[in-house]
Design an enzyme around this catalytic site. Structure first.
Site, short mmCIF file in Angstrom:
data_model
loop_
_atom_site.label_atom_id
_atom_site.label_comp_id
_atom_site.label_asym_id
_atom_site.label_seq_id
_atom_site.Cartn_x
_atom_site.Cartn_y
_atom_site.Cartn_z
N PRO A 143 51.68 -80.65 5.84
CG PRO A 143 52.97 -79.97 7.65
CD PRO A 143 52.21 -81.13 7.13
CB SER A 144 53.03 -75.70 2.66
OG SER A 144 53.88 -75.18 1.69
NE ARG A 175 56.07 -72.92 -5.37
CZ ARG A 175 55.64 -73.95 -4.65
NH1 ARG A 175 56.07 -75.18 -4.91
NH2 ARG A 175 54.79 -73.76 -3.67
NE ARG A 268 58.80 -74.90 -1.60
CZ ARG A 268 57.59 -75.39 -1.38
NH1 ARG A 268 57.40 -76.70 -1.41
NH2 ARG A 268 56.57 -74.61 -1.13
NE ARG A 279 52.48 -71.72 0.19
CZ ARG A 279 52.37 -72.63 -0.77
NH1 ARG A 279 52.87 -73.83 -0.60
NH2 ARG A 279 51.76 -72.36 -1.91
N1 LIG Z 1 63.93 -84.62 5.39
C1 LIG Z 1 64.28 -83.43 4.91
N2 LIG Z 1 65.29 -82.75 5.46
C2 LIG Z 1 65.66 -81.54 5.00
N3 LIG Z 1 65.09 -80.92 3.96
C3 LIG Z 1 64.06 -81.55 3.36
C4 LIG Z 1 63.60 -82.83 3.79
N4 LIG Z 1 62.58 -83.21 3.01
C5 LIG Z 1 62.39 -82.22 2.12
N5 LIG Z 1 63.29 -81.23 2.31
C6 LIG Z 1 63.39 -79.94 1.60
O1 LIG Z 1 62.33 -79.13 2.08
C7 LIG Z 1 61.81 -78.31 1.05
C8 LIG Z 1 60.30 -78.55 0.93
O2 LIG Z 1 60.08 -79.83 0.41
P1 LIG Z 1 58.92 -80.11 -0.63
O3 LIG Z 1 58.88 -79.06 -1.67
O4 LIG Z 1 59.06 -81.51 -1.05
O5 LIG Z 1 57.66 -79.92 0.34
P2 LIG Z 1 56.12 -80.15 0.07
O6 LIG Z 1 55.56 -80.83 1.25
O7 LIG Z 1 55.92 -80.80 -1.24
O8 LIG Z 1 55.60 -78.65 0.02
P3 LIG Z 1 54.27 -78.05 -0.68
O9 LIG Z 1 53.12 -78.62 -0.01
O10 LIG Z 1 54.41 -76.58 -0.45
O11 LIG Z 1 54.33 -78.37 -2.12
C9 LIG Z 1 62.57 -78.66 -0.21
O12 LIG Z 1 63.57 -77.69 -0.43
C10 LIG Z 1 63.19 -80.03 0.09
O13 LIG Z 1 64.39 -80.21 -0.57
N1 LIG Z 2 43.00 -80.30 -2.15
C1 LIG Z 2 44.05 -80.24 -2.97
N2 LIG Z 2 45.24 -79.81 -2.53
C2 LIG Z 2 46.26 -79.77 -3.39
C3 LIG Z 2 46.15 -80.18 -4.72
N3 LIG Z 2 47.33 -80.05 -5.32
C4 LIG Z 2 48.18 -79.59 -4.39
N4 LIG Z 2 47.54 -79.44 -3.22
C5 LIG Z 2 48.09 -78.98 -1.94
O1 LIG Z 2 48.28 -77.59 -1.96
C6 LIG Z 2 49.31 -77.24 -1.07
C7 LIG Z 2 50.21 -76.20 -1.68
O2 LIG Z 2 50.86 -76.68 -2.81
P1 LIG Z 2 51.99 -75.81 -3.55
O3 LIG Z 2 52.36 -76.58 -4.77
O4 LIG Z 2 51.39 -74.47 -3.85
O5 LIG Z 2 53.13 -75.68 -2.59
C8 LIG Z 2 50.04 -78.53 -0.71
O6 LIG Z 2 49.66 -78.90 0.60
C9 LIG Z 2 49.47 -79.53 -1.67
O7 LIG Z 2 49.38 -80.82 -1.10
C10 LIG Z 2 44.87 -80.65 -5.15
O8 LIG Z 2 44.66 -81.02 -6.31
N5 LIG Z 2 43.86 -80.65 -4.27
#
Ligand SMILES: Nc1ncnc2c1ncn2[C@@H]1O[C@H](COP(=O)(O)OP(=O)(O)OP(=O)(O)O)[C@@H](O)[C@H]1O
Ligand SMILES: Nc1nc2c(ncn2[C@@H]2O[C@H](COP(=O)(O)O)[C@@H](O)[C@H]2O)c(=O)[nH]1
Length: 399
Positions: A143-144, A175, A268, A279
């Site tokens: 999840p996001s 962003r 974040r 989300r």
């Molecule tokens: N284990 C953790 N404990 C606390 N904070 C965390 C941890 N892991 C990640 N974070 C923080 O949580 C926030 C979300 O992390 P991140 O952007 O990597 O998520 P994501 O899964 O990639 O989200 P998205 O799918 O929206 O791109 C960031 O600010 C990151 O620094």
């Molecule tokens: N199916 C796909 N999902 C994707 C791709 N690139 C990113 N993602 C997913 O979207 C959400 C939201 O991302 P964000 O950058 O807006 O926070 C996150 O769960 C990603 O894993 C893709 O190419 N295909």
């Protein structure tokens, strides 16, 4: 569909056989697969810069111009073709180096069959043969806000020569700190829809109200750099990737609780209140699907970041020694004049240049026994040996 080329028919019978079910004339090679003849080379409809493909269907007596997927090889100084188990044709480009001389034209692989259904047309797909140990791409979902991006950044920082990130396309706005071409390829919805229609994407999905997708090219770029491809995609995307012939490791990252997920998303500070709520709503069903769909072979719990990163490294079989830069592969040039033969899983390419006859560099062996994956992208696991390395006790060429 079109007119038969001048050489087809009687003249095709007179063309020289190349050791296989293959005839060649000028820049064109024809190879029979079932009731179809694939004519490879000559003029390409779309561009004179790539090797064209046409199909002659013996049953209907008609020519077909297929939709050609994947990056197409540039024409070389001629080529040979070998039929591999009925689903793909190996094309060996004369005069090219080992990073470019082995290409696979997929004619009936799982990916091609899937794309035929989606596009409703005849489809073939190019896939370049890549040397090396055929390590699987890694798909990371969750999840996001769970921390996928954070974990991936840590991995790429510690192992820069081992992993490469598949840069997705998205219609969402960038962003503040995001760079086009690095974090995402930011694209207008209409342009992305057109590229989806053109078959440019390995997978795509509508996520939190925007389109996201992994292009074939994004995956190819990482394979070309000789790195393991990491895909950060949602559950729908992971499901689509599972249906392709891209063999991957599927990892799902879970949050310790919904409260903690919300805290991370808010901290974040990249989403509006409305987007955060959307989300979080989507997170519930993503977690359910991630845990129950059978897509993911591995689960990680991202509570303490360092612990989770350690588990990820264990899962990927990584240790400190792997952080060192890899030695580069020796480049081998393929002879312009050659003959090709196939013995089990080995393709033997002998130079027919009399000047090289007594030289120990007059033979190249392609070992296709550990081929992995396939289109889209690259066919990994190709091993290339020269006569020199065979004489050295099959030491092989360093990868
Ligand atoms: N284990 C953790 N404990 C606390 N904070 C965390 C941890 N892991 C990640 N974070 C923080 O949580 C926030 C979300 O992390 P991140 O952007 O990597 O998520 P994501 O899964 O990639 O989200 P998205 O799918 O929206 O791109 C960031 O600010 C990151 O620094
Ligand atoms: N199916 C796909 N999902 C994707 C791709 N690139 C990113 N993602 C997913 O979207 C959400 C939201 O991302 P964000 O950058 O807006 O926070 C996150 O769960 C990603 O894993 C893709 O190419 N295909």
């Amino acid at each position: 569909m079109g007119e038969a080329p001048a050489f087809f028919g009687d003249e095709l019978q007179k063309g020289y056989a190349n050791g296989f079910d293959l005839k060649s004339k000028g820049g064109e090679t024809s190879i029979v697969v079932g009731n179809r003849t694939y004519v490879i080379g000559g003029d390409c409809e779309e561009s004179a810069l790539s090797i064209g493909v046409r199909i002659f269907d013996k049953t209907s007596g008609e020519w077909i111009n297929p939709t050609v997927l994947g990056t197409q090889p540039k024409p070389g100084k001629g080529h040979s073709a070998v039929l591999m188990s009925g689903d793909r044709i190996l094309i060996i480009k004369s005069g090219s180096n080992s990073d470019d001389f082995a290409w696979f034209l997929e004619v009936d692989t799982q990916y091609v069959r899937q794309q035929k259904k989606i596009l409703g047309t005849e489809v073939v797909a190019w896939s370049r043969g890549v040397r090396g140990s055929a390590e699987k791409p890694v798909v990371i979902s969750g999840p996001s806000g769970v921390g996928k991006g954070t974990l991936i950044s840590m991995l790429m920082k510690e192992y820069p020569s081992l992993f490469g990130f598949s840069v997705s396309h998205t219609t969402r706005a960038p962003r503040a700190m995001e760079k086009d071409g690095v974090h995402y390829h930011f694209i207008e919805r209409s342009a992305m829809e057109k590229e989806i229609e053109d078959g440019k994407f390995l997978e795509f999905a509508s996520v939190h109200g925007n389109l996201y997708g992994t292009s074939v090219e994004a995956v190819e770029a990482v394979a070309d750099a000789g790195k393991i491809c990491i895909l950060d995609i949602d559950v729908q995307g992971a499901k689509s990737v599972r249906a392709t012939s891209l063999e991957a490791l599927f990892i799902f990252v879970c949050p310790p609780s919904m409260e903690e997920l919300e805290k991370r998303l808010r901290a974040r500070g990249t989403e509006t209140e409305e987007q955060v709520l959307k989300r979080l709503r989507n997170a519930k069903s993503e977690i359910e699907q991630g845990q129950s769909s059978g897509i993911f072979g591995h689960m990680l719990y991202n509570d303490n970041l360092e612990d989770c990163y350690k588990s990820l490294k264990e899962l990927l079989g990584l240790d400190e020694s792997m952080a060192a830069p890899k030695s580069s592969s020796k480049v081998v040039d393929l002879f312009i004049d050659h003959s090709v033969s196939k013995i089990d899983n080995k393709i033997i390419i002998n130079s027919t240049n009399p000047e090289l006859e007594k030289s120990s560099t007059n033979m190249i062996v392609l070992d296709v026994s550990s081929l992995k994956g396939g289109s889209p992208g690259r066919t990994r696991g190709l091993n290339i040996y020269t006569m020199d390395s065979i004489l050295d006790g099959w030491a092989g060429i360093p990868q």
